[in-house]
Each structure stands twice: as C-alpha cells, then as structure tokens.
Design a protein around this motif. Sequence first.
Motif, PDB file in Angstrom:
ATOM      1  N   ASN A  15       0.804  -1.220   0.000  1.00 51.10           N
ATOM      2  CA  ASN A  15       0.000   0.000   0.000  1.00 51.10           C
ATOM      3  C   ASN A  15       0.840   1.275   0.000  1.00 51.10           C
ATOM      4  O   ASN A  15       0.321   2.357  -0.243  1.00 51.10           O
ATOM      5  CB  ASN A  15      -0.907   0.025   1.234  1.00 51.10           C
ATOM      6  N   SER A  44       1.105   9.072   2.137  1.00 45.52           N
ATOM      7  CA  SER A  44       0.996   7.890   2.993  1.00 45.52           C
ATOM      8  C   SER A  44       2.096   7.876   4.048  1.00 45.52           C
ATOM      9  O   SER A  44       1.875   7.464   5.191  1.00 45.52           O
ATOM     10  CB  SER A  44       1.045   6.610   2.155  1.00 45.52           C
ATOM     11  N   SER A  75      -7.283  -1.637   4.297  1.00 44.93           N
ATOM     12  CA  SER A  75      -6.432  -1.279   3.158  1.00 44.93           C
ATOM     13  C   SER A  75      -7.074  -1.687   1.834  1.00 44.93           C
ATOM     14  O   SER A  75      -6.922  -1.001   0.821  1.00 44.93           O
ATOM     15  CB  SER A  75      -5.060  -1.942   3.300  1.00 44.93           C
ATOM     16  N   THR A  77     -10.246  -1.708   1.241  1.00 43.36           N
ATOM     17  CA  THR A  77     -11.265  -0.685   0.995  1.00 43.36           C
ATOM     18  C   THR A  77     -10.646   0.585   0.416  1.00 43.36           C
ATOM     19  O   THR A  77     -11.194   1.186  -0.520  1.00 43.36           O
ATOM     20  CB  THR A  77     -12.004  -0.349   2.303  1.00 43.36           C
ATOM     21  N   PHE A  78      -9.503   0.993   0.944  1.00 39.61           N
ATOM     22  CA  PHE A  78      -8.841   2.199   0.444  1.00 39.61           C
ATOM     23  C   PHE A  78      -8.383   2.036  -1.005  1.00 39.61           C
ATOM     24  O   PHE A  78      -8.437   2.984  -1.793  1.00 39.61           O
ATOM     25  CB  PHE A  78      -7.653   2.566   1.332  1.00 39.61           C
ATOM     26  N   ASN A  79      -7.919   0.848  -1.372  1.00 34.59           N
ATOM     27  CA  ASN A  79      -7.525   0.618  -2.766  1.00 34.59           C
ATOM     28  C   ASN A  79      -8.717   0.746  -3.698  1.00 34.59           C
ATOM     29  O   ASN A  79      -8.592   1.278  -4.812  1.00 34.59           O
ATOM     30  CB  ASN A  79      -6.883  -0.769  -2.903  1.00 34.59           C
ATOM     31  N   CYS A  81     -11.232   2.688  -3.100  1.00 29.21           N
ATOM     32  CA  CYS A  81     -11.536   4.126  -3.130  1.00 29.21           C
ATOM     33  C   CYS A  81     -10.625   4.866  -4.111  1.00 29.21           C
ATOM     34  O   CYS A  81     -11.064   5.806  -4.787  1.00 29.21           O
ATOM     35  CB  CYS A  81     -11.389   4.732  -1.737  1.00 29.21           C
ATOM     36  N   ILE A  94      -6.935   9.947   0.605  1.00 26.87           N
ATOM     37  CA  ILE A  94      -7.007   8.482   0.673  1.00 26.87           C
ATOM     38  C   ILE A  94      -5.634   7.910   1.021  1.00 26.87           C
ATOM     39  O   ILE A  94      -5.508   7.038   1.891  1.00 26.87           O
ATOM     40  CB  ILE A  94      -7.509   7.890  -0.657  1.00 26.87           C
ATOM     41  N   ARG A  95      -4.611   8.423   0.354  1.00 27.55           N
ATOM     42  CA  ARG A  95      -3.254   7.952   0.621  1.00 27.55           C
ATOM     43  C   ARG A  95      -2.835   8.283   2.057  1.00 27.55           C
ATOM     44  O   ARG A  95      -2.148   7.501   2.713  1.00 27.55           O
ATOM     45  CB  ARG A  95      -2.285   8.591  -0.371  1.00 27.55           C
ATOM     46  N   GLN A  98      -4.522   5.792   4.264  1.00 30.84           N
ATOM     47  CA  GLN A  98      -3.825   4.516   4.114  1.00 30.84           C
ATOM     48  C   GLN A  98      -2.624   4.466   5.050  1.00 30.84           C
ATOM     49  O   GLN A  98      -2.373   3.459   5.716  1.00 30.84           O
ATOM     50  CB  GLN A  98      -3.335   4.348   2.664  1.00 30.84           C
TER      51      GLN A  98
END
Length: 390
Positions: A15, A44, A75, A77-79, A81, A94-95, A98
């Motif tokens: 990630n 991130s 994680s 879910t964030f990918n 998004c 988002i990053r 993460q």
Amino acid sequence: MRIFITLASSSAFFNLYQTQAIYPWLATRYAVEISQAGWLSMASLFGMMLCAPFASKLTYKLPPRKTIIFGIYISITFNACIAISKTLEALFLIRFFQGIILPCILTSGMTIIGQAQCKEKRTKWIGCYVTGTIMGSTLSRFYPAFAIDTMGWQWGFISCAGLLLLALLIMAHEKHVNTITTTTNNDDEKTFYFKQLRHALSDKTLIMIYSIGFGLLFTQSSVFTALGIALSYPPYSKTAGEIGLIYLACLPAIIAVITVPKMYISKNETLLLIILLALLWGSMLLMTKNYYLVIFSVLLFSIATYLLQALTTAMLSQVRKVPVRFASGVYLFFYYGGGALGAICSATLYSAGGWAGVTIAIMMVHALILALLLWLTAAFNKKKPCTISH
C-alpha cells in the motif's frame, strides 16, 4: 508463522509506494506537472509518521493477528476508493488515511517477532518480515504501474484490492497463529503513555536506531521519488509500466536478507553499517544517464537499504526497556518521518537542481546523522564501554 509474517509486511508495504511509478498517469489524469505528482509519495508516509507513536496505544487491547487482519481489510477498501477518486486532493486524503492504518499492522508484526522463544527463531522471523517488505514495496511500485497500463486506472486499482484480498484469505487460514497474543503485561499496559515515551526517547541505543531509520527511509524515499520523476522525462521518457519494471531489480535483495542474518548477529553492527553505507553511496553514484546503469544501481541500492532495515529491525526486536510494540511505534515515527521529508525534498529539489540537488540533500542528512551517532557513542562509552553490538 513465517508465511503469516511475510504476508503481513508484504501487504502493508504493498500500500505504501503505489504512486511512485505512475507519475505519467497522475500528471495526465489530474492535469498536474510530474514533479507536483511527486508530492503524493509523501501522503501515505506522512500519515504513517503521525500515527506511528500512537499505534501501540490504539491496538494494545487487540491480539496482533486480529490487528493485522483488520488493518489489511481496511487497506483493501482504500484501494477500491483510489479506483474511483476524481481529484488529486481526494487521492491525497485516501493515501494519507492509508498511511494511518499501516503502523498498526507493522507494530503488531514486530510484537509477534519480539515474542520469539529463541534468538534463532527471531532471526528467521526477521528475515521473513524484511523479505515481506521487499516483496511488498517492489510490487507496490511495479504492479499498479503494470495494471494501470494494461487495464486502466479503475480496474488497475481494483485488481490491487484483489491481491490484498487474496493475501488476507491466506493469512486468515494460517495455522499456529491464533495462539499469538500480546505479551505486554498489565503493568506495562497501565504505564502512563508519556512515561513510556520518555524511556523510549532517553535510551541511547534506541536513539541510534531511530537516527539510522530516519536516514534510511529519507534516502530511499528521496532516491526513488527522484528516479521515478527522472525516468518520466527525456532522455528516458518511460511509461508507468516501464518505470515500474525497473523496480523489479529490488527483488534480489531478498536473497541477501535471507542469507546475511548470521552476519549482523555474530559481527559488529557498526562494521556492517559502514559497509552498507559504502554500498549505498556507490550505487547512488552509478545512477547516471545510462539506462542499464540505472537498473544495476537500483539493484545495489536496494540490497544496501534492505540490509540496513534488517539490521535496525534485529536491534529493535531485542529492546526490553519498553514494550517492543511501543518502541516500534516510536521508531516508525522517525522512519516514516524521514520518508515523508525525503519525498517532499526530492520532488522539490529535483525541480530546482536535478539529481545533484537531491544527492546534496542526502549527503547533508547523512552528515548530521553521523555526527549524532558519534556523539551518542562517545557519551555511551563514558558510562559503559561497549559497541552497538548485541
């Protein structure tokens, strides 16, 4: 257990660097300069830096296994998004979030390593942990670039989520992991947070580890951010997929990490540190306009940096003055603080001074860290004559 530890660190690092090889796509999709897109590498890392000191406090009531699995689920879910993000600001947020999740995964992994019943088993688990970081960070740079070039932005990041889901399913069915719980006793858990922090920041050996970690990721983040930007411009003008392909040269570092553990346990860490720094700077000097030298230098650079990471991980796993999970969180604050600062400096300095400007910044940071290490060693030897060795 080895599979679980390897997949945990691989998933976390998968990630981390997802935007570092897709600068051409970022510039096109969000209508920005490539150097501006370089700032996304910091998002991130900045999130990790802010969360890391509190990761042990946020997760101390949860068994490490459950923390890791839950963190990877978020994680995923964030990918998903990222696949539907429409603006650069949304992607940055988002990053950033993460990054907030990842220290909880990594400190829980370090807790499991610290529970090893003997030095030999701990060494093997450290090898798995660092192997996972190499696999995850390499795939983090290579796979999104390859997937986006092949399937487009949305399906590329959906497939990233799919890979994490596969890892999660394997980890959820791993045997001999359910018995792992936190080893910190009740007294440790009730210890006032700032008292633990004071202990973590007053130990000279830990300060040395923090300093090395800060310089390590500052260097790696600076070099790979600048390299990704440089490869996007003439004379290279590489696509995202071609840039990501270059980072596969990091994979041979796995062999080095697996075969070298006995060296950093039986030898003096100071000697190994000097050797690895020499290899690191030698590889940086090879990063010229010759494309094949770039690939070779990435190989040497990754071996040096990942062996340094194995060294600091081994030293950190043996900490006993404060809980390993807490010490790991403080370490990650400095480690990813260095990475975030490196990404910012590299993106900014490359625009102003090119590769030379980035190299000078790294040299200055290394000089400051070396001065600090020498001062700490001198102060430490006044009380007890010994080396950093364990």
